[in-house]
Write a protein that holds these residues in place. Sequence first.
Motif, PDB file in Angstrom:
ATOM      1  N   LYS A  15       0.840  -1.207   0.000  1.00  0.00           N
ATOM      2  CA  LYS A  15       0.000   0.000   0.000  1.00  0.00           C
ATOM      3  C   LYS A  15       0.875   1.258   0.000  1.00  0.00           C
ATOM      4  O   LYS A  15       0.625   2.219  -0.737  1.00  0.00           O
ATOM      5  CB  LYS A  15      -0.919   0.008   1.221  1.00  0.00           C
TER       6      LYS A  15
ATOM      7  N   ARG B  45       2.680   1.949  -3.275  1.00  0.00           N
ATOM      8  CA  ARG B  45       1.825   2.469  -4.349  1.00  0.00           C
ATOM      9  C   ARG B  45       1.560   3.969  -4.225  1.00  0.00           C
ATOM     10  O   ARG B  45       1.093   4.588  -5.180  1.00  0.00           O
ATOM     11  CB  ARG B  45       0.503   1.701  -4.387  1.00  0.00           C
ATOM     12  N   ILE B  46       1.859   4.559  -3.074  1.00  0.00           N
ATOM     13  CA  ILE B  46       1.726   6.015  -2.970  1.00  0.00           C
ATOM     14  C   ILE B  46       3.098   6.694  -2.902  1.00  0.00           C
ATOM     15  O   ILE B  46       3.223   7.826  -2.467  1.00  0.00           O
ATOM     16  CB  ILE B  46       0.846   6.437  -1.773  1.00  0.00           C
TER      17      ILE B  46
ATOM     18  N   ALA C  48      -2.178   8.667   3.176  1.00  0.00           N
ATOM     19  CA  ALA C  48      -2.590   9.155   1.852  1.00  0.00           C
ATOM     20  C   ALA C  48      -3.197  10.555   1.957  1.00  0.00           C
ATOM     21  O   ALA C  48      -2.970  11.400   1.078  1.00  0.00           O
ATOM     22  CB  ALA C  48      -3.589   8.184   1.229  1.00  0.00           C
TER      23      ALA C  48
ATOM     24  N   THR D 114      -0.294  13.018   2.551  1.00  0.00           N
ATOM     25  CA  THR D 114       0.619  13.162   1.407  1.00  0.00           C
ATOM     26  C   THR D 114      -0.159  13.228   0.095  1.00  0.00           C
ATOM     27  O   THR D 114       0.332  12.781  -0.941  1.00  0.00           O
ATOM     28  CB  THR D 114       1.611  11.978   1.365  1.00  0.00           C
ATOM     29  N   TYR D 115      -1.353  13.762   0.140  1.00  0.00           N
ATOM     30  CA  TYR D 115      -2.281  13.665  -0.996  1.00  0.00           C
ATOM     31  C   TYR D 115      -1.694  14.179  -2.310  1.00  0.00           C
ATOM     32  O   TYR D 115      -1.915  13.591  -3.369  1.00  0.00           O
ATOM     33  CB  TYR D 115      -3.572  14.425  -0.687  1.00  0.00           C
TER      34      TYR D 115
ATOM     35  N   THR E  34       1.201  14.061  -3.526  1.00  0.00           N
ATOM     36  CA  THR E  34       2.060  13.070  -4.188  1.00  0.00           C
ATOM     37  C   THR E  34       1.401  11.699  -4.248  1.00  0.00           C
ATOM     38  O   THR E  34       1.643  10.927  -5.174  1.00  0.00           O
ATOM     39  CB  THR E  34       3.412  12.951  -3.456  1.00  0.00           C
ATOM     40  N   ALA E  35       0.561  11.384  -3.264  1.00  0.00           N
ATOM     41  CA  ALA E  35      -0.067  10.068  -3.204  1.00  0.00           C
ATOM     42  C   ALA E  35      -1.079   9.873  -4.329  1.00  0.00           C
ATOM     43  O   ALA E  35      -1.124   8.802  -4.956  1.00  0.00           O
ATOM     44  CB  ALA E  35      -0.745   9.865  -1.854  1.00  0.00           C
ATOM     45  N   ALA E  36      -1.893  10.883  -4.589  1.00  0.00           N
ATOM     46  CA  ALA E  36      -2.933  10.750  -5.616  1.00  0.00           C
ATOM     47  C   ALA E  36      -2.351  10.473  -7.001  1.00  0.00           C
ATOM     48  O   ALA E  36      -2.786   9.531  -7.688  1.00  0.00           O
ATOM     49  CB  ALA E  36      -3.820  11.995  -5.631  1.00  0.00           C
TER      50      ALA E  36
ATOM     51  N   ALA F 130       0.530   9.175  -7.677  1.00  0.00           N
ATOM     52  CA  ALA F 130       1.192   7.871  -7.634  1.00  0.00           C
ATOM     53  C   ALA F 130       0.175   6.740  -7.763  1.00  0.00           C
ATOM     54  O   ALA F 130       0.388   5.772  -8.498  1.00  0.00           O
ATOM     55  CB  ALA F 130       1.981   7.725  -6.333  1.00  0.00           C
ATOM     56  N   LEU F 131      -0.953   6.855  -7.072  1.00  0.00           N
ATOM     57  CA  LEU F 131      -2.007   5.843  -7.177  1.00  0.00           C
ATOM     58  C   LEU F 131      -2.563   5.785  -8.595  1.00  0.00           C
ATOM     59  O   LEU F 131      -2.779   4.707  -9.158  1.00  0.00           O
ATOM     60  CB  LEU F 131      -3.128   6.153  -6.186  1.00  0.00           C
TER      61      LEU F 131
ATOM     62  N   SER G 130      -0.161   4.015 -10.860  1.00  0.00           N
ATOM     63  CA  SER G 130      -0.119   2.565 -10.659  1.00  0.00           C
ATOM     64  C   SER G 130      -1.345   1.894 -11.251  1.00  0.00           C
ATOM     65  O   SER G 130      -1.260   0.810 -11.841  1.00  0.00           O
ATOM     66  CB  SER G 130       0.014   2.234  -9.166  1.00  0.00           C
TER      67      SER G 130
END
Length: 297
Positions: free
Chosen positions: A151, A154-155, A259, A262-263, A265-267, A269-270, A273
Amino acid sequence: MRAKVRSLAPTMTRSVHAVAQAVASDPAACAKLTVTALAERTGTSEATVVRTARLLGYPGYKDLRLALAALAAQQESGAAPAVTADIAVDDPIAEVVAKLAAEERQTLADTAAGLDHAQLAAAVSALATARRIDIYGVGASHLVAQDLAQKLLRIGLIAHAHGDPHLAVTNAVLLRPGDAAVAITHSGSTGDVVDPLRTAFEHGATTVALTGRPGSPVTHYADLVLATSAPRETELRPAAMSSRTSQLLVVDCLFVGIAQQTYETAAPALAASYEALAPRHRATAPSGKRTPRQESP
């Protein structure tokens, strides 16, 4: 509450267990008692009552009383009681499904109720800002460790789940301040998990213990402790099965919190993927009749 007391019973002293049993057996009556009155009722001391409240996951006795009052109100409202019946070898499959589903629901509810939000928020911040994250777990807990690691990967975070105890320790030696380590062990006393967390702690990493036994050896080397709940172990349902449910809930709470933090960068990245995996997982409907595979000459 009963499930929590049952899971923590092995770590309790006789006096603490007396207080815990009292509040679990009669939450409505105990919610009305002062700390002094409860100590007198259980033949213990005020310090023992406060210590019991903290062991059960509450900052102090006042917080425990509020939780007991809420539990009593829920019981008075006619909410369905928890089902914790054993599964017998001759139970029909429909009954097995019903019993397991009831226990899973209760396990999740108990874990959510007992989770320390301040500790969870601190763990989220530590992992979200860590340069590197090591996660330790063996057996069923290693599956949970792998779930958390994938998990986080993936972010865009650097996270690794270690199931090999030797590899876990040799990697923990390389951790430094600014890194983080997470130990997942229901018993809290699994040496192959405690050892690498201790090494990470000694090298300055921020350490998190996800365990069903607050006060167990793993918590001695944890900056932050996230407590889980689990139904009691039975012949057909070992602790490894029941504890995994609560561990996965905490993992999901950690992931969503990270998530959120760190939205930006996380969004992306998700999204990247998902896009990368989509062509591999896109199935096409077969056309025409199914034909047998031809053997090569």
